[in-house]
Design a protein around this motif. Structure first.
Motif, PDB file in Angstrom:
ATOM      1  N   ALA A  60       0.828  -1.213   0.000  1.00 45.55           N
ATOM      2  CA  ALA A  60       0.000   0.000   0.000  1.00 45.55           C
ATOM      3  C   ALA A  60       0.857   1.254   0.000  1.00 45.55           C
ATOM      4  CB  ALA A  60      -0.925   0.007   1.213  1.00 45.55           C
ATOM      5  N   ILE A  61       0.293   2.287  -0.555  1.00 48.23           N
ATOM      6  CA  ILE A  61       0.783   3.655  -0.368  1.00 48.23           C
ATOM      7  C   ILE A  61      -0.186   4.315   0.610  1.00 48.23           C
ATOM      8  CG2 ILE A  61       1.209   5.887  -1.446  1.00 48.23           C
ATOM      9  CD1 ILE A  61       1.705   4.340  -4.081  1.00 48.23           C
ATOM     10  N   MET A  62       0.355   4.897   1.667  1.00 48.72           N
ATOM     11  CA  MET A  62      -0.467   5.502   2.721  1.00 48.72           C
ATOM     12  C   MET A  62      -0.154   6.986   2.759  1.00 48.72           C
ATOM     13  SD  MET A  62      -0.664   4.204   6.647  1.00 48.72           S
ATOM     14  CE  MET A  62      -2.037   4.623   7.722  1.00 48.72           C
ATOM     15  N   VAL A  63      -1.172   7.837   2.603  1.00 50.19           N
ATOM     16  CA  VAL A  63      -0.905   9.263   2.428  1.00 50.19           C
ATOM     17  C   VAL A  63      -2.019  10.108   3.035  1.00 50.19           C
ATOM     18  CG1 VAL A  63      -2.068   9.430   0.178  1.00 50.19           C
ATOM     19  CG2 VAL A  63      -0.128  10.944   0.678  1.00 50.19           C
ATOM     20  N   GLU A  64      -1.661  11.317   3.447  1.00 48.37           N
ATOM     21  CA  GLU A  64      -2.617  12.332   3.890  1.00 48.37           C
ATOM     22  C   GLU A  64      -2.856  13.326   2.758  1.00 48.37           C
ATOM     23  OE1 GLU A  64      -1.300  13.500   8.267  1.00 48.37           O
ATOM     24  OE2 GLU A  64       0.397  12.862   7.026  1.00 48.37           O
ATOM     25  N   MET A  65      -4.073  13.790   2.608  1.00 48.85           N
ATOM     26  CA  MET A  65      -4.360  14.819   1.607  1.00 48.85           C
ATOM     27  C   MET A  65      -3.792  16.174   2.022  1.00 48.85           C
ATOM     28  SD  MET A  65      -6.000  13.332  -0.945  1.00 48.85           S
ATOM     29  CE  MET A  65      -4.738  12.075  -0.677  1.00 48.85           C
ATOM     30  N   ILE A  66      -3.755  16.412   3.309  1.00 46.39           N
ATOM     31  CA  ILE A  66      -3.034  17.556   3.881  1.00 46.39           C
ATOM     32  C   ILE A  66      -2.282  17.024   5.084  1.00 46.39           C
ATOM     33  CG2 ILE A  66      -3.185  19.835   4.971  1.00 46.39           C
ATOM     34  CD1 ILE A  66      -5.863  20.246   3.562  1.00 46.39           C
ATOM     35  N   GLN A  67      -0.972  17.186   5.095  1.00 45.61           N
ATOM     36  CA  GLN A  67      -0.210  16.750   6.259  1.00 45.61           C
ATOM     37  C   GLN A  67      -0.517  17.706   7.412  1.00 45.61           C
ATOM     38  OE1 GLN A  67       3.964  16.411   5.092  1.00 45.61           O
ATOM     39  NE2 GLN A  67       3.634  14.238   4.689  1.00 45.61           N
ATOM     40  N   GLY A  68      -1.209  17.178   8.428  1.00 41.39           N
ATOM     41  CA  GLY A  68      -1.632  18.006   9.558  1.00 41.39           C
ATOM     42  C   GLY A  68      -0.496  18.294  10.514  1.00 41.39           C
ATOM     43  N   GLU A  69      -0.035  17.244  11.212  1.00 43.32           N
ATOM     44  CA  GLU A  69       1.066  17.408  12.160  1.00 43.32           C
ATOM     45  C   GLU A  69       2.357  17.806  11.443  1.00 43.32           C
ATOM     46  OE1 GLU A  69       0.295  17.187  15.370  1.00 43.32           O
ATOM     47  OE2 GLU A  69      -1.732  16.637  14.743  1.00 43.32           O
ATOM     48  N   GLY A  70       2.432  17.532  10.151  1.00 40.37           N
ATOM     49  CA  GLY A  70       3.622  17.855   9.371  1.00 40.37           C
ATOM     50  C   GLY A  70       3.685  19.283   8.871  1.00 40.37           C
ATOM     51  N   GLN A 109      -2.145   1.302  -9.942  1.00 42.53           N
ATOM     52  CA  GLN A 109      -2.685   0.524 -11.056  1.00 42.53           C
ATOM     53  C   GLN A 109      -1.619  -0.408 -11.631  1.00 42.53           C
ATOM     54  OE1 GLN A 109      -4.384   2.891 -14.195  1.00 42.53           O
ATOM     55  NE2 GLN A 109      -5.344   1.148 -15.179  1.00 42.53           N
ATOM     56  N   LYS A 110      -0.383   0.065 -11.709  1.00 43.57           N
ATOM     57  CA  LYS A 110       0.704  -0.718 -12.306  1.00 43.57           C
ATOM     58  C   LYS A 110       1.167  -1.856 -11.397  1.00 43.57           C
ATOM     59  CE  LYS A 110       4.737   1.289 -12.597  1.00 43.57           C
ATOM     60  NZ  LYS A 110       5.809   2.213 -13.054  1.00 43.57           N
ATOM     61  N   THR A 111       1.233  -1.593 -10.091  1.00 45.45           N
ATOM     62  CA  THR A 111       1.828  -2.569  -9.167  1.00 45.45           C
ATOM     63  C   THR A 111       0.810  -3.405  -8.411  1.00 45.45           C
ATOM     64  OG1 THR A 111       1.889  -1.025  -7.292  1.00 45.45           O
ATOM     65  CG2 THR A 111       3.792  -1.013  -8.803  1.00 45.45           C
ATOM     66  N   GLY A 112      -0.445  -2.967  -8.384  1.00 43.77           N
ATOM     67  CA  GLY A 112      -1.446  -3.665  -7.578  1.00 43.77           C
ATOM     68  C   GLY A 112      -1.442  -3.253  -6.121  1.00 43.77           C
ATOM     69  N   ALA A 113      -0.652  -2.214  -5.784  1.00 40.85           N
ATOM     70  CA  ALA A 113      -0.660  -1.696  -4.411  1.00 40.85           C
ATOM     71  C   ALA A 113      -1.992  -1.016  -4.120  1.00 40.85           C
ATOM     72  CB  ALA A 113       0.486  -0.708  -4.216  1.00 40.85           C
ATOM     73  N   LEU A 114      -2.414  -1.092  -2.871  1.00 45.79           N
ATOM     74  CA  LEU A 114      -3.638  -0.414  -2.446  1.00 45.79           C
ATOM     75  C   LEU A 114      -3.325   1.021  -2.034  1.00 45.79           C
ATOM     76  CD1 LEU A 114      -5.258  -3.242  -0.280  1.00 45.79           C
ATOM     77  CD2 LEU A 114      -5.689  -2.704  -2.690  1.00 45.79           C
ATOM     78  N   LEU A 115      -4.315   1.877  -2.136  1.00 48.84           N
ATOM     79  CA  LEU A 115      -4.170   3.262  -1.686  1.00 48.84           C
ATOM     80  C   LEU A 115      -4.945   3.463  -0.391  1.00 48.84           C
ATOM     81  CD1 LEU A 115      -3.391   6.221  -1.832  1.00 48.84           C
ATOM     82  CD2 LEU A 115      -5.281   6.586  -3.444  1.00 48.84           C
ATOM     83  N   ILE A 116      -4.211   3.800   0.672  1.00 46.08           N
ATOM     84  CA  ILE A 116      -4.807   4.145   1.967  1.00 46.08           C
ATOM     85  C   ILE A 116      -4.723   5.657   2.131  1.00 46.08           C
ATOM     86  CG2 ILE A 116      -4.687   3.890   4.474  1.00 46.08           C
ATOM     87  CD1 ILE A 116      -3.106   1.268   3.996  1.00 46.08           C
ATOM     88  N   VAL A 117      -5.846   6.315   2.319  1.00 45.25           N
ATOM     89  CA  VAL A 117      -5.864   7.751   2.586  1.00 45.25           C
ATOM     90  C   VAL A 117      -6.229   7.962   4.049  1.00 45.25           C
ATOM     91  CG1 VAL A 117      -6.908   9.976   2.050  1.00 45.25           C
ATOM     92  CG2 VAL A 117      -6.394   8.376   0.203  1.00 45.25           C
ATOM     93  N   ASP A 118      -5.316   8.574   4.776  1.00 47.70           N
ATOM     94  CA  ASP A 118      -5.511   8.884   6.195  1.00 47.70           C
ATOM     95  C   ASP A 118      -6.271  10.204   6.288  1.00 47.70           C
ATOM     96  OD1 ASP A 118      -5.281   9.824   8.818  1.00 47.70           O
ATOM     97  OD2 ASP A 118      -3.235   9.096   9.075  1.00 47.70           O
ATOM     98  N   GLU A 119      -7.551  10.103   6.645  1.00 48.67           N
ATOM     99  CA  GLU A 119      -8.421  11.286   6.772  1.00 48.67           C
ATOM    100  C   GLU A 119      -8.775  11.548   8.233  1.00 48.67           C
ATOM    101  OE1 GLU A 119      -9.873  13.367   4.450  1.00 48.67           O
ATOM    102  OE2 GLU A 119      -9.840  12.329   2.517  1.00 48.67           O
ATOM    103  N   VAL A 120      -7.904  11.126   9.134  1.00 52.52           N
ATOM    104  CA  VAL A 120      -8.196  11.277  10.560  1.00 52.52           C
ATOM    105  C   VAL A 120      -8.399  12.747  10.924  1.00 52.52           C
ATOM    106  CG1 VAL A 120      -7.254  10.990  12.883  1.00 52.52           C
ATOM    107  CG2 VAL A 120      -7.100   9.117  11.237  1.00 52.52           C
TER     108      VAL A 120
END
Length: 384
Positions: free
Chosen positions: A170-180, A198-209
Motif C-alpha cells: 500500500a501507499i499511505m498518504v494524507e491529503m493535507i499533512q496536519g502534524e507535518g 494501477q501498475k503494481t497492484g498496491a492499495l491506496l490508503i488515505v488517512d483522513e483522521v
C-alpha cells in the motif's frame, strides 16, 4: 504532585465549560477556541444535536459487545459509506486504531508487507502506526520498529516511483499533512499515486483522521480530487469528542476481514456511534459543507490581508477550516501571547501556527480571530 505520566506539555489552562466556539477556564476567562480539541470538535463544544443523541442512547443502552447485531452500527456505517463512496466499515476507538486496521487489511489482502508513506506524515503512536509515521522524533527511544515501511518526500514524484514496486502492499498518504505543517498534496502527486497503484497492484490508503468529516469543505478531503481510495481512515471529528474511529474499505476487501481477523472490544460502542450519527447527519445537511468552504475562504483571505506585510510570516496555506501560518521562526512562543488575548490555536511542527476552528464557527468569530492574529504580527513587524 500529579499522578499522571508527564506525556503532554500541558498549557496552564483548565477548561470547565464549553459551548460552540467558546471555552471557559477555571478563572472564568473565555477563549475563542480555534483548536477544536485538535480537530475533534468539528461541530463545536456541546452541540445540541450531538448532546441530545448521546443522552437518548445513554438511557437506552451503553454497551453489549460485537457478538450482537446493533442497528446503530449499521446506520452509522451506512452514513459513512454514503458520504465516502466506499462499501464497508470497521469501527474502532481512534485514528491510530483505524490506521492500524488499514495496515493490517492492506497486508492481508495483498499478501505483501511493504507500506510506503511520506516524510513528515503522522499516522499514530501504536507500533504499526509509529512505524508508518515519517517523523523520526515519534519513533525515537522505542527500539526496533515494525519492518517494511519506506518513507519518501511528500509531493516528490520521482522518489515515490523509486520506492514502489511489486512488493508494495500500500501507499499511505494524507491529503493535507496536519502534524507535518498543514502541507497540501499536489494534484500531480495524486496522479502518480494512481498510476503506481494501477501498475503494481498496491492499495491506496488515505488517512483522513484530521482532514475528514467536513474539515476541508468536503466530507473527505480526497473528494477535492478525481480519486477513489481503496481504504480511508477516519476518527477525530467523527465523534465530536467521543472516542470513535473507522476504517472504510471497498467491497473486494471484505473477504479478507472475516470473523476473527480483527476486532475491538469497544469499537462500535452505541453511545459513541450515537454521537457519530448526529455528526454525520449534521454535515450532510443541505448547504453545510458549502458554508464551511465559504468560511474557510473568509479566514484564509482575512489572514492574507492582515499578514501580507508581516516580515515573520513565510506562507499561509490550507483548505477549508484547516489553515497553517508558516513563520520564519519558532511558532510556540506566539501561542501564549494569543492565549492572553483570548484565542486558542495550535502548532504543526516547529514553525507553523495551526488553526482548526469548529466548522460551526461564525463569520464574526473568524474576523475576530484574524484581527487578533494580524494585530500580533503587525506589532512584531513594527518592532523589527
Amino acid at each position: 504532585m500529579s499522578s499522571l505520566f508527564p506525556t503532554y506539555a500541558r498549557w496552564n489552562i483548565e477548561p470547565v465549560k464549553g459551548e460552540g466556539t467558546s471555552l471557559v477556564d477555571q478563572s472564568g476567562k473565555e477563549y475563542l477556541d480555534f483548536t477544536s480539541g485538535i480537530g475533534v470538535l468539528n461541530l463545536g463544544h456541546c452541540h445540541p444535536a450531538v448532546t441530545e443523541a448521546v443522552k437518548a442512547q445513554l438511557e437506552a443502552l451503553w454497551h453489549t459487545s460485537n457478538l450482537f447485531t446493533l442497528q446503530i452500527q449499521e446506520e452509522a456505517a451506512s452514513l459513512l459509506t454514503g458520504l465516502s463512496g466506499l462499501d464497508r466499515v470497521f469501527f474502532c476507538n481512534s485514528g491510530a486504531e483505524a490506521n492500524e486496521a488499514a495496515i493490517k487489511l492492506a497486508r492481508k489482502a495483498t499478501g505483501r508487507s511493504k507500506v510506503v508513506t511520506c516524510l513528515q506524515s503522522f499516522h499514530g503512536r501504536t507500533f504499526a502506526t509509529m512505524a508508518a509515521t515519517g517523523q523520526e522524533k515519534v519513533r525515537t527511544g522505542y527500539g526496533t520498529m515494525l519492518e517494511s515501511f519506506s518513507y519518501v518526500e511528500f509531493n516528490n514524484l520521482e522518489a515515490l516511483e523509486r520506492a514502489c514496486g511489486e512488493d508494495t502492499a500500500a501507499i499511505m498518504v494524507e491529503m493535507i499533512q496536519g502534524e507535518g505543517g498543514i502541507r497540501p498534496i499536489q494534484e500531480g502527486y495524486i496522479e502518480k499515486i494512481k498510476e503506481i497503484c494501477q501498475k503494481t497492484g498496491a492499495l491506496l490508503i488515505v488517512d483522513e483522521v484530521q482532514t475528514g468529516i467536513g474539515r476541508t469543505g468536503k466530507a473527505f478531503a480526497f473528494q477535492h480530487f478525481n480519486l477513489q481510495p481503496d481504504i480511508v481512515t477516519s476518527a477525530k471529528g467523527l465523534g465530536n469528542g467521543l472516542p470513535v474511529g473507522a476504517m472504510l474499505g471497498s467491497e473486494v476487501l471484505s473477504a479478507h476481514f472475516g470473523p476473527g481477523s480483527h476486532g475491538s472490544t469497544f469499537g462500535g460502542n452505541p453511545v459513541c456511534l450515537a454521537s457519530a450519527k448526529a455528526v454525520l447527519k449534521e454535515i450532510s445537511r443541505n448547504g453545510f459543507l458549502e458554508e464551511v468552504n465559504e468560511k474557510g475562504k473568509l479566514l484564509l483571505q482575512g489572514l492574507k490581508d492582515g499578514l501580507g506585510n508581516a516580515e515573520v510570516v513565510k506562507e499561509i496555506r490550507g483548505k477549508g477550516l484547516m489553515i497553517g501560518i508558516e513563520l520564519k521562526e519558532e511558532a510556540a512562543p506566539y501561542l501564549e501571547v494569543l492565549q492572553d488575548k483570548g484565542l486558542l490555536v495550535l502548532t504543526a511542527g516547529p514553525n507553523v501556527l495551526r488553526l482548526l476552528p469548529p466548522l460551526t464557527v461564525t463569520r464574526d468569530e473568524i474576523q475576530s480571530a484574524a484581527n487578533m492574529i494580524s494585530g500580533l504580527f503587525a506589532k512584531k513587524t513594527q518592532a523589527v
